[in-house]
Design an enzyme around this catalytic site. Structure first.
Site, PDB file in Angstrom:
ATOM      1  N   GLN A  82       0.849  -1.183   0.000  1.00  0.00           N
ATOM      2  CA  GLN A  82       0.000   0.000   0.000  1.00  0.00           C
ATOM      3  C   GLN A  82       0.891   1.242   0.000  1.00  0.00           C
ATOM      4  O   GLN A  82       1.758   1.369   0.850  1.00  0.00           O
ATOM      5  CB  GLN A  82      -0.851  -0.082   1.267  1.00  0.00           C
ATOM      6  CG  GLN A  82      -1.538   1.175   1.688  1.00  0.00           C
ATOM      7  CD  GLN A  82      -2.476   0.912   2.858  1.00  0.00           C
ATOM      8  OE1 GLN A  82      -3.684   0.863   2.696  1.00  0.00           O
ATOM      9  NE2 GLN A  82      -1.930   0.725   4.043  1.00  0.00           N
ATOM     10  N   GLY A  83       0.654   2.126  -0.957  1.00  0.00           N
ATOM     11  CA  GLY A  83       1.541   3.279  -1.075  1.00  0.00           C
ATOM     12  C   GLY A  83       0.834   4.614  -0.932  1.00  0.00           C
ATOM     13  O   GLY A  83       0.518   5.266  -1.924  1.00  0.00           O
ATOM     14  N   SER A  88       1.893   6.882   1.983  1.00  0.00           N
ATOM     15  CA  SER A  88       2.829   7.816   2.606  1.00  0.00           C
ATOM     16  C   SER A  88       3.952   8.229   1.670  1.00  0.00           C
ATOM     17  O   SER A  88       4.431   7.447   0.843  1.00  0.00           O
ATOM     18  CB  SER A  88       3.451   7.166   3.847  1.00  0.00           C
ATOM     19  OG  SER A  88       2.456   6.772   4.736  1.00  0.00           O
ATOM     20  N   SER A 132       4.510  -1.232   3.718  1.00  0.00           N
ATOM     21  CA  SER A 132       4.671  -2.521   4.410  1.00  0.00           C
ATOM     22  C   SER A 132       4.720  -3.651   3.401  1.00  0.00           C
ATOM     23  O   SER A 132       3.935  -3.677   2.455  1.00  0.00           O
ATOM     24  CB  SER A 132       3.492  -2.777   5.351  1.00  0.00           C
ATOM     25  OG  SER A 132       3.544  -1.896   6.431  1.00  0.00           O
ATOM     26  N   ASN A 159      -2.413   7.837  16.603  1.00  0.00           N
ATOM     27  CA  ASN A 159      -3.443   7.971  17.629  1.00  0.00           C
ATOM     28  C   ASN A 159      -3.757   9.433  17.951  1.00  0.00           C
ATOM     29  O   ASN A 159      -4.861   9.734  18.390  1.00  0.00           O
ATOM     30  CB  ASN A 159      -3.037   7.180  18.878  1.00  0.00           C
ATOM     31  CG  ASN A 159      -3.193   5.683  18.648  1.00  0.00           C
ATOM     32  OD1 ASN A 159      -3.416   5.237  17.506  1.00  0.00           O
ATOM     33  ND2 ASN A 159      -3.094   4.900  19.710  1.00  0.00           N
ATOM     34  N   GLU A 160      -2.788  10.309  17.695  1.00  0.00           N
ATOM     35  CA  GLU A 160      -3.091  11.736  17.905  1.00  0.00           C
ATOM     36  C   GLU A 160      -4.141  12.189  16.886  1.00  0.00           C
ATOM     37  O   GLU A 160      -5.089  12.896  17.228  1.00  0.00           O
ATOM     38  CB  GLU A 160      -1.824  12.595  17.768  1.00  0.00           C
ATOM     39  CG  GLU A 160      -0.850  12.449  18.935  1.00  0.00           C
ATOM     40  CD  GLU A 160      -0.158  11.087  18.964  1.00  0.00           C
ATOM     41  OE1 GLU A 160       0.145  10.553  17.883  1.00  0.00           O
ATOM     42  OE2 GLU A 160       0.044  10.555  20.074  1.00  0.00           O
ATOM     43  N   GLU A 197     -15.194   0.383   7.569  1.00  0.00           N
ATOM     44  CA  GLU A 197     -15.552  -1.016   7.755  1.00  0.00           C
ATOM     45  C   GLU A 197     -14.318  -1.886   7.604  1.00  0.00           C
ATOM     46  O   GLU A 197     -14.137  -2.879   8.284  1.00  0.00           O
ATOM     47  CB  GLU A 197     -16.615  -1.403   6.743  1.00  0.00           C
ATOM     48  CG  GLU A 197     -17.289  -2.689   7.100  1.00  0.00           C
ATOM     49  CD  GLU A 197     -18.520  -2.914   6.256  1.00  0.00           C
ATOM     50  OE1 GLU A 197     -18.864  -4.070   6.074  1.00  0.00           O
ATOM     51  OE2 GLU A 197     -19.123  -1.929   5.796  1.00  0.00           O
TER      52      GLU A 197
HETATM   53  C1  FAD Z   1       5.147  -0.358  10.809  1.00  0.00           C
HETATM   54  C2  FAD Z   1       4.606   0.670   9.886  1.00  0.00           C
HETATM   55  C3  FAD Z   1       4.003   0.280   8.709  1.00  0.00           C
HETATM   56  C4  FAD Z   1       3.526   1.223   7.813  1.00  0.00           C
HETATM   57  N1  FAD Z   1       2.991   0.787   6.630  1.00  0.00           N
HETATM   58  C5  FAD Z   1       2.585   1.696   5.712  1.00  0.00           C
HETATM   59  C6  FAD Z   1       2.110   1.258   4.432  1.00  0.00           C
HETATM   60  O1  FAD Z   1       2.031   0.060   4.159  1.00  0.00           O
HETATM   61  N2  FAD Z   1       1.763   2.189   3.537  1.00  0.00           N
HETATM   62  C7  FAD Z   1       1.817   3.525   3.812  1.00  0.00           C
HETATM   63  O2  FAD Z   1       1.466   4.310   2.963  1.00  0.00           O
HETATM   64  N3  FAD Z   1       2.260   3.979   5.012  1.00  0.00           N
HETATM   65  C8  FAD Z   1       2.648   3.086   5.974  1.00  0.00           C
HETATM   66  N4  FAD Z   1       3.124   3.538   7.191  1.00  0.00           N
HETATM   67  C9  FAD Z   1       3.247   4.957   7.427  1.00  0.00           C
HETATM   68  C10 FAD Z   1       2.179   5.522   8.334  1.00  0.00           C
HETATM   69  O3  FAD Z   1       0.951   5.606   7.671  1.00  0.00           O
HETATM   70  C11 FAD Z   1       2.677   6.887   8.807  1.00  0.00           C
HETATM   71  O4  FAD Z   1       3.780   6.646   9.642  1.00  0.00           O
HETATM   72  C12 FAD Z   1       1.641   7.681   9.559  1.00  0.00           C
HETATM   73  O5  FAD Z   1       0.622   8.104   8.707  1.00  0.00           O
HETATM   74  C13 FAD Z   1       2.263   8.898  10.251  1.00  0.00           C
HETATM   75  O6  FAD Z   1       3.009   9.659   9.382  1.00  0.00           O
HETATM   76  P1  FAD Z   1       4.540  10.039   9.729  1.00  0.00           P
HETATM   77  O7  FAD Z   1       5.236   8.801  10.112  1.00  0.00           O
HETATM   78  O8  FAD Z   1       5.051  10.834   8.615  1.00  0.00           O
HETATM   79  O9  FAD Z   1       4.445  10.927  11.031  1.00  0.00           O
HETATM   80  P2  FAD Z   1       4.070  12.472  11.122  1.00  0.00           P
HETATM   81  O10 FAD Z   1       2.823  12.721  10.396  1.00  0.00           O
HETATM   82  O11 FAD Z   1       5.259  13.299  10.795  1.00  0.00           O
HETATM   83  O12 FAD Z   1       3.782  12.569  12.670  1.00  0.00           O
HETATM   84  C14 FAD Z   1       4.800  12.640  13.665  1.00  0.00           C
HETATM   85  C15 FAD Z   1       4.133  12.911  14.997  1.00  0.00           C
HETATM   86  O13 FAD Z   1       3.389  14.136  14.921  1.00  0.00           O
HETATM   87  C16 FAD Z   1       2.039  13.912  15.259  1.00  0.00           C
HETATM   88  N5  FAD Z   1       1.151  14.761  14.465  1.00  0.00           N
HETATM   89  C17 FAD Z   1       1.165  14.967  13.129  1.00  0.00           C
HETATM   90  N6  FAD Z   1       0.139  15.728  12.757  1.00  0.00           N
HETATM   91  C18 FAD Z   1      -0.562  16.018  13.879  1.00  0.00           C
HETATM   92  C19 FAD Z   1      -1.750  16.749  14.155  1.00  0.00           C
HETATM   93  N7  FAD Z   1      -2.463  17.345  13.209  1.00  0.00           N
HETATM   94  N8  FAD Z   1      -2.172  16.791  15.436  1.00  0.00           N
HETATM   95  C20 FAD Z   1      -1.479  16.175  16.422  1.00  0.00           C
HETATM   96  N9  FAD Z   1      -0.371  15.485  16.223  1.00  0.00           N
HETATM   97  C21 FAD Z   1       0.094  15.399  14.962  1.00  0.00           C
HETATM   98  C22 FAD Z   1       1.812  12.461  14.954  1.00  0.00           C
HETATM   99  O14 FAD Z   1       0.706  11.956  15.686  1.00  0.00           O
HETATM  100  C23 FAD Z   1       3.119  11.829  15.364  1.00  0.00           C
HETATM  101  O15 FAD Z   1       3.120  11.628  16.745  1.00  0.00           O
HETATM  102  C24 FAD Z   1       3.609   2.602   8.110  1.00  0.00           C
HETATM  103  C25 FAD Z   1       4.174   3.006   9.311  1.00  0.00           C
HETATM  104  C26 FAD Z   1       4.677   2.057  10.189  1.00  0.00           C
HETATM  105  C27 FAD Z   1       5.289   2.527  11.467  1.00  0.00           C
END
Ligand code: FAD
Lengths: 351, 385
Positions: B125-126, B128, B160, B369-370, B243
């Site tokens: 899944q792409g 991010s 992932s 979770n935020e 869902e």
């Molecule tokens: C094990 C694992 C598997 C994953 N698999 C996939 C996958 O298959 N495909 C894919 O596309 N992505 C995947 N991801 C990525 C995942 O979707 C992102 O990590 C997630 O959406 C958070 O984005 P970020 O890591 O850039 O963190 P950021 O968005 O930079 O966030 C960093 C911190 O800031 C906080 N923050 C950001 N915005 C806000 C806000 N508005 N209010 C309060 N707090 C905020 C966040 O909660 C977090 O604590 C995976 C991540 C992990 C860890």
């Protein structure tokens, strides 16, 4: 398999909510706090008309012959409105106890009166040091060294033990157990008292979740109106996240409460463990709700004037009633870890 | 309210149990984040599909059993009871498959669904990108239409299972003038297409659980567009829909963990800290609460109800419960908790460490979770933005 409530259940809830919205406002509760009895006969009668107190009594005794699943949503509402008085002790504990007693003379005397709102019953139990709302009880069901007794309100001397929550007045009771007051002994008394504890704890859990939700709702309203730094404080993420945490607790306590209702209604062997799970998490939800809602209010929440206190105090008193949160958590551990009482996971069967 | 399992559900459970008992590998497969493990998990999926157990909730016409949500929960209970392998193609089965059924053309359904079912094609899944995490609408990677191909440039990350997967479903910016949620298109990308480079990223545990994917004038046929051009956000939201969020982490997974935790406590027990006893009981109760809540939601959906922002409550609950359970296990294990699974003295201790590390990702992926707390506060509680 269907884990939803029926339309009738929802309608019953709505009618109780509607009544309490009108008749059991925060001002009304405060006004009662200042009266001698602290209880409203009028409100009691209106709840009786909706069927709340006779709900679990047999039809032949003027009741609705329903069960805990039918009672759970209205009970939550009585917590949401912080209804003062022994709603749980009377509707959820005394009535099914009299029903299960197998003494038609006694149940034939009291159940129709309770179902008609003409009598109020309360229940003592070794799990509770004091008896709730004994001052307004026409009938007290009291344990004594493993036996169970039915005692007329007029035959006891009740001494008020002032506590933090004026909506749940607690009493020590001077009374004389005798052959004539004794209604059950031995295994019979043991099982009635054990069910009484489960139902009391379950009823408090239901009210606690209503209480918790009310505290969230009060805080949300306040946070939407109160402004600091030129904006509603509810737009600050720190406030949002505090309240979201309480809502998560409430939402995941509910299904445990409903499952416990179902287990009680069916007399499932897991009912004690199911009830303890519900009571423990409902207590935690309400206690978190109280702290959180107070924090969201700031200093105004720390005043006597702020209505929040009505629900905070209910949260704290109900958390202790019919086994504290800690006591129920310990009982869950005894069930799950030591196998001292039956507990089963839902659906999943470990190898 | 009727919490009894019907004779039909019991029969379904018995059938699943019998098949799983006869077919689940006796020894756990190597991690699916290794090349060898990935291949073995793919083989397992093929076997599951041969038994018609891979696509339980899919309609019968696509090789599924047309199971409703409650039947699916029952199947999952049996799956976890049997200790069966992780689902290597869960993105394909639970996310892309249903999206294809909703948005795909007949040709696309015929082309992709059978190979998802057999796991001949495993999907990643792409969403991010380096600068689009929580703020997914900040996506910058572009796709430009040239004749019957898209020319794709940019980068996806954290995909992932991307290291060993065959295909990636993504959204790209097809309208260079567009902002935020508009001008995005949902495109299915074969990871062996020219101009596509996959760079595995070792995770906290050292294994290559996810990957970043670079696109340099990558050429992908336009027949791989799913839904309308410019309508990719809508399709992506359906893919990540509520869902399906319900299906991401089935309750039995946590009930099984809770049962193992109780076993662990009984084994170690004795002089353990009384707070740990409490934590074990709490873990067990939380797993029950999550399970019952899911049955409640499933019942409501079957009765024609819907699920919206409530999904955020679920996400927070299961991810935090998972962390709490594994923390408790590690506390019980004391000094042995740091042993890796292959340490000679480890026994089954290492599984708890692996589980703990993975549990820590739960509050991050699938919407942090935020972000979920923001959703609850604003959409469920009605607090101002
Ligand atoms: C094990 C694992 C598997 C994953 N698999 C996939 C996958 O298959 N495909 C894919 O596309 N992505 C995947 N991801 C990525 C995942 O979707 C992102 O990590 C997630 O959406 C958070 O984005 P970020 O890591 O850039 O963190 P950021 O968005 O930079 O966030 C960093 C911190 O800031 C906080 N923050 C950001 N915005 C806000 C806000 N508005 N209010 C309060 N707090 C905020 C966040 O909660 C977090 O604590 C995976 C991540 C992990 C860890």
């Amino acid at each position: 398999m269907d884990f939803t409530f029926s339309e009738d259940h929802e309608m019953f809830r709505e009618s109780v909510r509607g009544l309490l919205d009108r008749e059991c406002t925060a001002d009304a509760v405060r006004a009662l706090w200042d009266t001698d009895s602290g209880r409203s006969n009028e409100l009691w009668s209106k709840l009786t008309e909706l069927g709340l107190f006779g709900l679990m009594a047999p039809e032949s005794d003027g009741g609705l012959a329903m069960n805990e699943v039918d009672l759970v949503l209205p009970l939550i509402e009585t917590g949401y409105a912080a209804v003062p008085g022994p709603v749980v002790e009377c509707a959820a504990v005394a009535v099914p106890l009299l029903r299960d007693l197998g003494d038609t003379k006694l149940s034939g005397k009291w159940l129709p009166a309770i179902a008609a709102g003409e009598a109020v019953a309360t229940v003592g139990h070794d799990a509770n040091q004091f008896v709730a709302d004994a001052h307004i009880a026409d009938l007290l069901l009291l344990p004594h060294e493993g036996t169970l007794h039915a005692v007329d309100g007029a035959a006891v001397k009740a001494t008020h033990q002032p506590t933090n929550d004026p909506s749940r007045r607690l009493y020590t009771i001077d009374w004389s157990p005798s052959e004539t007051t004794c209604i059950a002994r031995g295994d019979g008394a043991h099982s009635l008292l054990s069910d009484a504890l489960d139902r009391g704890a379950w009823g408090c859990a239901a009210q606690l979740l209503g209480v918790a939700q009310r505290m969230v709702d009060i805080a949300v309203l306040y946070a939407t109106q109160r402004e600091q730094f030129g904006k509603p404080i509810g737009s600050f993420q720190a406030i949002k996240h505090l309240l979201a945490n309480v809502q998560v607790k409430i939402e995941f306590a509910k299904p445990l409460l409903y499952r416990a209702a179902n287990s009680l209604a069916e007399g499932a062997d897991t009912r004690s463990a199911d009830v303890s799970q519900a009571k423990a998490v409902a207590g935690e939800a309400a206690s978190l709700g109280a702290k959180t809602s107070l924090q969201v209010h700031g200093a105004i929440g720390y005043t006597w004037e702020c209505d929040l206190q009505i629900w905070m105090k209910r949260a704290w008193s109900l958390e202790l009633a019919w086994g504290s949160t800690a006591w129920h958590r310990a009982r869950v551990a005894e069930a799950v870890i030591d196998g001292k009482l039956p507990a089963r996971s839902f659906g999943f069967e470990p190898r | 309210m009727d919490l009894a399992f019907t004779p039909e559900l019991k029969a379904f459970r018995a059938e699943a149990r019998e098949w799983l008992d006869a077919n689940v590998p006796a020894e756990p497969l190597p991690s699916l984040d290794t090349k060898e493990g990935f291949a073995l998990h793919r083989e397992w999926e093929r076997k599951l599909n041969d038994g018609r157990w891979a696509m339980v909730p899919w309609p019968v016409e696509y090789g599924g059993r047309g199971a409703n949500l409650i039947e699916w929960l029952v199947f999952e209970e049996e799956y976890y009871r049997a200790g069966a392998p992780n689902r290597v193609n869960q993105n394909g089965i639970f996310l892309l498959g249903p999206t294809l059924m909703e948005y795909g053309s007949d040709e696309q359904k015929a082309r992709f669904l059978p190979k998802i079912a057999s796991s001949e094609e495993v999907w990643a899944q792409g969403w991010s990108e380096p600068n689009a995490g929580s703020d997914m609408a900040a996506i910058r990677s572009t796709a430009r239409r040239e004749g019957d191909h898209f020319i794709i440039n940019g980068q996806k990350t954290w995909a992932s299972r991307g290291a060993f997967a065959d295909w990636l479903f993504c959204i790209f910016r097809t309208d260079p003038e567009s902002q935020r949620h508009r001008g995005l298109t949902f495109i299915l990308v074969p990871l062996d297409a020219p101009g596509v480079t996959v760079r595995p990223i070792p995770q906290l545990d050292g294994e290559t659980g996810f990957a970043e994917v670079f696109f340099e004038d990558a050429k992908v046929h336009t027949e791989n567009q799913l839904g309308e051009e410019g309508g990719g956000w809508k399709v992506a939201m359906a893919t990540a829909g509520f869902e399906r969020g319900l299906m991401l982490r089935s309750p039995a997974r946590f009930q099984a963990t809770a049962a193992r935790l109780v076993e662990l406590y009984r084994k170690i027990g004795g002089d353990a800290d009384p707070a740990l006893r409490d934590a074990v009981a709490r873990a067990w109760v939380n797993a029950e609460a999550y399970c019952l809540n899911t049955y409640q939601t499933a019942s409501r959906l079957i009765a024609g109800g819907s699920i919206g922002s409530e999904a955020s409550l679920n996400k927070i609950f299961w991810s935090e419960m998972d962390v709490q359970m594994h923390e408790t296990a590690l506390s019980l294990l004391g000094a042995r908790a740091e042993l890796l699974a292959h340490a000679p003295e480890a026994g089954d201790v290492g599984n708890w460490l692996d589980g703990y590390l993975f549990s820590l990702a739960g509050p991050i992926y699938a919407g942090t979770n935020e972000i979920q707390r923001n959703v609850i506060a604003e959409r469920l509680l009605g607090l101002p933005r």
